[in-house]
Design an enzyme around this catalytic site. Structure first.
Site, PDB file in Angstrom:
ATOM      1  N   CYS A   1       0.687  -1.040   0.128  1.00  0.00           N
ATOM      2  CA  CYS A   1       0.000  -0.023   0.159  1.00  0.00           C
ATOM      3  C   CYS A   1       0.842   1.246   0.193  1.00  0.00           C
ATOM      4  CB  CYS A   1      -0.818  -0.064   1.238  1.00  0.00           C
ATOM      5  SG  CYS A   1      -0.132  -0.315   2.832  1.00  0.00           S
TER       6      CYS A   1
ATOM      7  N   HIS B   1      -3.287   0.721   7.116  1.00  0.00           N
ATOM      8  CA  HIS B   1      -2.981   0.853   5.869  1.00  0.00           C
ATOM      9  C   HIS B   1      -2.694   2.180   5.365  1.00  0.00           C
ATOM     10  CE1 HIS B   1      -4.303  -0.405   1.594  1.00  0.00           C
ATOM     11  NE2 HIS B   1      -5.456   0.556   1.806  1.00  0.00           N
TER      12      HIS B   1
ATOM     13  N   ASP C   1      -8.334   4.321  -2.091  1.00  0.00           N
ATOM     14  CA  ASP C   1      -7.849   3.023  -1.623  1.00  0.00           C
ATOM     15  C   ASP C   1      -7.040   2.487  -2.553  1.00  0.00           C
ATOM     16  OD1 ASP C   1      -7.182   0.937  -0.163  1.00  0.00           O
ATOM     17  OD2 ASP C   1      -9.107   0.749   0.755  1.00  0.00           O
TER      18      ASP C   1
END
Ligand SMILES: [Ca+2]
Ligand SMILES: [Ca+2]
Ligand SMILES: [Ca+2]
Ligand SMILES: [Ca+2]
Lengths: 238, 238
Positions: free
Chosen positions: A67, A181, A199
């Site tokens: 991520c 995250h 995201d």
């Protein structure tokens, strides 16, 4: 990013129940960008300058620990700094999740280390890799800030064409699955007091509109992989 | 997609003059989405339903011949049909430029053939690969249609939540470099009579707003790799 196997098992079980045609279900408190309501929020957002340069470089993280690199590649492209060229891009430039790891970036966090325990990047490592690209970076741990300061800073910087913001938060604190995250912020809607998170785990969740207070609380969580400092956000500009 | 080497050389020369920090320059007649004017067109677009599911799956073609596979992956994801799972997506589903080539798709056009002369996919091959995913497909060559029919069809289908449209056009006809290209349409703005192309060659050009007539003329060009039929568009739904 810890306990990758446990996360994978949980995600897989959830996927079975949704026939794998869609991303994981969202709680009532969150609005997907890919709904009429979510689209309308973007169209009427009070701060959305950053959405456009980020959205045209929106990308999916290459693996479950990436991520951070995916978010960094998006922001570097959006900043329009000189981009690495390759044969695959006709000699034109584009940052991706491999070529962001210049020698200076590798010195901060080697790519190989991200896909090994404890997996992923911390808030400080994200800031460090961006700084290694000769950018002006501010790393803010949520514990050193507060909701109002974060909200005002983020609104200002989402509306300008200089700064970008990446957030590091605990998914379970906003009723998502499950761990820490990282993704860029795209916009802010004042009427609902929500931020749009682009995201990068696009197989798992769509971009979401999340309430500012919920996002701040999810950033104000302890990261045991980062000396028990809290998560938070990174502000970056050229 | 022919003369890949010549295209690469041209692109490289242009890149040198722009320091590789940006995509290639656009003619006056085209508006980039990533400008205040382009963003405003999207916010006030008369048909933009398809933009949202496509934009959250926006991707860069993996190599210079892969505009077709990248466009197909975007549209398959946007259609929310069951997606192939992998370890890299935590067991969740996502179409990409490799896994779209199921045995049925390979029977229409093998992946390997796309990266060999004459390079790329034709309009009919794009339609065939989508049909191989059990979708309802209509392939329209521009010579069999006209501007008004295309405009009305595209507006209707960009506004509904059933159809998506992919366009196959000659770049040089809209003053871009250079050859045949394929990308999904994202939106339509009535005030300027322009369509938004979500160009999958993201290192080369941003998403662009192009006038309907110019786009139709660029589709109404002969493709020597497709039995001298004209380019055109593919309409697809579940
Ligand atoms: Ca608003
Ligand atoms: Ca900004
Ligand atoms: Ca309009
Ligand atoms: Ca549609």
């Amino acid at each position: 990013m810890k306990r990758l196997t446990a996360i994978a098992v949980t995600a897989f079980a959830a996927a079975l129940s949704t026939a794998q045609a869609e991303t994981l279900p969202l709680p009532q408190s969150i609005i997907s960008l890919s709904t009429p309501e979510g689209a309308a929020l973007l169209i009427e957002a009070e701060a959305s300058t950053d959405y456009f340069p980020l959205s045209i470089h929106f990308t999916t993280q290459d693996n479950p620990a990436y991520c951070g690199p995916a978010s960094i590649a998006m922001v570097l492209n959006a900043l329009e700094i000189p981009r690495p060229a390759s044969d695959m891009t006709l000699g034109l430039g584009m940052f991706d999740q491999e070529n962001i790891f210049t020698p200076a970036a590798e010195a901060v966090k080697p790519a190989e280390a991200i896909v090994n325990p404890p997996y992923g990047m911390t808030l400080d490592e994200v800031g460090g890799v961006l700084a290694a690209h000769d950018l002006a970076v501010e790393v803010v741990h949520a514990s050193e800030s507060d909701l109002d300061t974060f909200r005002q800073t983020a609104i200002t910087q989402l509306a300008d064409d200089e700064h970008f913001i990446l957030v590091n938060y605990l998914r379970s604190a906003i009723e998502q699955e499950t761990g820490g995250h990282i993704s860029p912020l795209g916009a802010y809607d004042a009427d609902t007091d929500r931020f749009l998170i682009l995201d990068v785990s696009r197989y798992k969740y769509p971009p979401i509109w999340v309430e500012a207070a919920a996002l701040f609380d999810a950033m104000n969580t302890v990261d045991s992989d980062n000396y028990d400092k809290t998560r938070g956000y990174v502000s970056v500009r050229r």
